[in-house]
Design an enzyme around this catalytic site. Structure first.
Site, short mmCIF file in Angstrom:
data_model
loop_
_atom_site.label_atom_id
_atom_site.label_comp_id
_atom_site.label_asym_id
_atom_site.label_seq_id
_atom_site.Cartn_x
_atom_site.Cartn_y
_atom_site.Cartn_z
N GLN A 80 45.07 81.80 29.15
CA GLN A 80 44.45 81.40 30.42
C GLN A 80 44.52 82.54 31.43
O GLN A 80 43.57 82.82 32.16
CB GLN A 80 45.15 80.16 30.97
N ARG A 92 37.30 82.12 29.68
CA ARG A 92 38.24 81.79 28.60
C ARG A 92 37.68 82.23 27.26
O ARG A 92 38.37 82.79 26.42
CB ARG A 92 38.49 80.26 28.53
N HIS A 151 51.15 80.00 29.29
CA HIS A 151 49.74 79.81 28.92
C HIS A 151 49.03 81.17 29.05
O HIS A 151 48.18 81.37 29.92
CB HIS A 151 49.10 78.76 29.84
N CYS A 167 43.04 76.57 36.62
CA CYS A 167 42.84 76.66 35.16
C CYS A 167 42.02 75.49 34.63
O CYS A 167 41.40 75.62 33.58
CB CYS A 167 44.21 76.72 34.47
N ARG A 202 48.84 75.06 20.24
CA ARG A 202 49.02 74.44 21.56
C ARG A 202 50.01 73.29 21.41
O ARG A 202 49.81 72.39 20.59
CB ARG A 202 47.71 73.90 22.13
N ASP A 230 47.23 74.28 40.24
CA ASP A 230 47.22 73.60 38.94
C ASP A 230 47.68 72.16 39.19
O ASP A 230 48.19 71.85 40.28
CB ASP A 230 48.17 74.35 37.98
N1 NVA Z 1 49.94 72.99 33.64
C1 NVA Z 1 48.88 72.33 32.92
C2 NVA Z 1 47.88 73.34 32.43
C3 NVA Z 1 46.70 72.76 31.70
C4 NVA Z 1 45.75 73.80 31.20
C5 NVA Z 1 49.46 71.54 31.78
O1 NVA Z 1 50.32 72.05 31.06
O2 NVA Z 1 49.07 70.38 31.60
N1 CP Z 2 42.70 75.45 31.01
C1 CP Z 2 42.91 74.86 29.81
O1 CP Z 2 43.73 75.31 29.01
O2 CP Z 2 42.13 73.78 29.57
P1 CP Z 2 42.27 72.79 28.33
O3 CP Z 2 43.56 72.05 28.50
O4 CP Z 2 41.07 71.91 28.43
O5 CP Z 2 42.28 73.61 27.06
#
Ligand code: NVA
Ligand code: CP
Length: 313
Positions: A138, A300, A135, A272, A108, A231
């Site tokens: 997700q 998830r 992602h 998400c 990540r 989101d």
């Molecule tokens: N678009 C958000 C998704 C978090 C799961 C981010 O990248 O922060």
């Molecule tokens: N939806 C998601 O990826 O959550 P986190 O950022 O908590 O892993």
């Protein structure tokens, strides 16, 4: 031909066929049923999973870590603050070392290029646990949740409200196109999807009977929607854009008025998470009857376990 995903990475869902995605979803439902029935397997005994985090995570970390450990495997949490990656050591070299010691890698972080390099040099399956652009794990959970509610994916209309060019909007566009769904991205001009990715998804949708559409007007976009998805307005790494996004995206908030504009009582709300209540979604909608966000979060884990079973065994 039977689907075989052994040894595969998941960098984006573009690399997966609709049949392979359906296979992963079927396996996810099986994993969920087994979990509900308290059936225990030890499918990852003797295996290790390296999990590299450049950004924060609750769900993704928990899903990978608990799913892998429950099956007897050893997940290793590697925060970017603690390992040599990025500091002294190149991504290529880190990938080669990890590949000699572990069975799979989850990443990540910021650049999509990093997860691609890890996959290229490690020789083990690499899972994209979120980058600035995609992602995909997700979206597996999102598709599972939609299928759970409606019993199908083909023909379902999913509207994404908000930052139409973020990692979720991009990955949902791919997932919907692959599964023959109708995807509408509803955002201001400034936040439209990347032209190249949009065109690629249009091509995919042509083959699956899906459609992809861009619409600026929220009330028009949600007409007939089965799923409304949103989101955060500013993703991780974009904190400096918060004020500008609030200005641009205020009209795109998912609230009860907008939920009614679908003209359907059975429309569901997905996110998400984490959510900023009062910004992209109101408290009433996310806590309301149409919200499936907690099932989505649980899914998830089932989808990630299924992905690892399919690619590691
Ligand atoms: N678009 C958000 C998704 C978090 C799961 C981010 O990248 O922060
Ligand atoms: N939806 C998601 O990826 O959550 P986190 O950022 O908590 O892993």
């Amino acid at each position: 031909m039977a689907v075989n995903l052994t040894g595969r990475s998941l960098l984006t869902l573009l690399e997966y066929t609709p049949e392979e995605i359906s296979y992963l979803l079927d396996l996810s439902f099986q994993v969920k049923r087994e979990s509900r029935a308290k059936i225990v397997h030890r499918r990852f005994v003797g295996k290790t999973l390296a999990m590299i985090f450049e950004k924060r995570s609750t769900r993704t970390r928990l899903a990978f870590e608990t799913a892998f450990a429950e099956e007897g495997g050893h997940p290793i949490f590697l925060s970017i603050q603690d390992i040599q990656l990025g500091a002294k050591e190149s991504i290529e070299d880190t990938a080669r070392v990890l590949g000699r010691m572990v069975d799979a890698i989850m990443f990540r972080g910021f650049k999509q290029e990093t997860v691609e390099t890890l996959a290229k040099y490690s020789n083990v399956p690499v899972y994209n646990g979120l980058t600035d652009v995609f992602h995909p794990t997700q979206v597996l959970a999102d598709l599972m949740t939609v299928q759970e509610v409606f019993g199908r994916l083909k023909g379902i209309k999913l509207v994404f409200m908000g930052d139409g060019r973020n990692n979720m909007a991009n990955s949902l566009m791919i997932g919907c196109a692959k599964m023959g769904m109708h995807y509408v991205v509803c955002s201001p001009k400034e936040l439209r999807p990347d032209e190249k990715l949009f065109k690629t998804c249009l091509e995919v949708a042509k083959e699956t009977g899906g459609t992809i559409q861009i619409e600026e007007d929220p009330e028009k976009a949600v007409q007939g929607a089965d799923v409304i998805y949103t989101d955060v307005w500013a993703s991780m790494g974009e904190e400096d854009k918060q004020a500008e996004r609030e200005r641009l995206l205020r009209p795109y908030q998912v609230n009860e008025h907008l939920m009614k504009k679908t003209g359907k009582d059975e429309t569901i709300f997905l996110h998400c998470l984490p959510a900023v209540k009062g910004q992209e979604v109101t408290f009433e909608v996310i806590e309301g009857k149409q919200s499936k966000v907690w099932d989505e979060a649980e899914n998830r884990k089932h989808t990630i376990k299924a992905l690892m079973i399919a690619t590691l065994l």
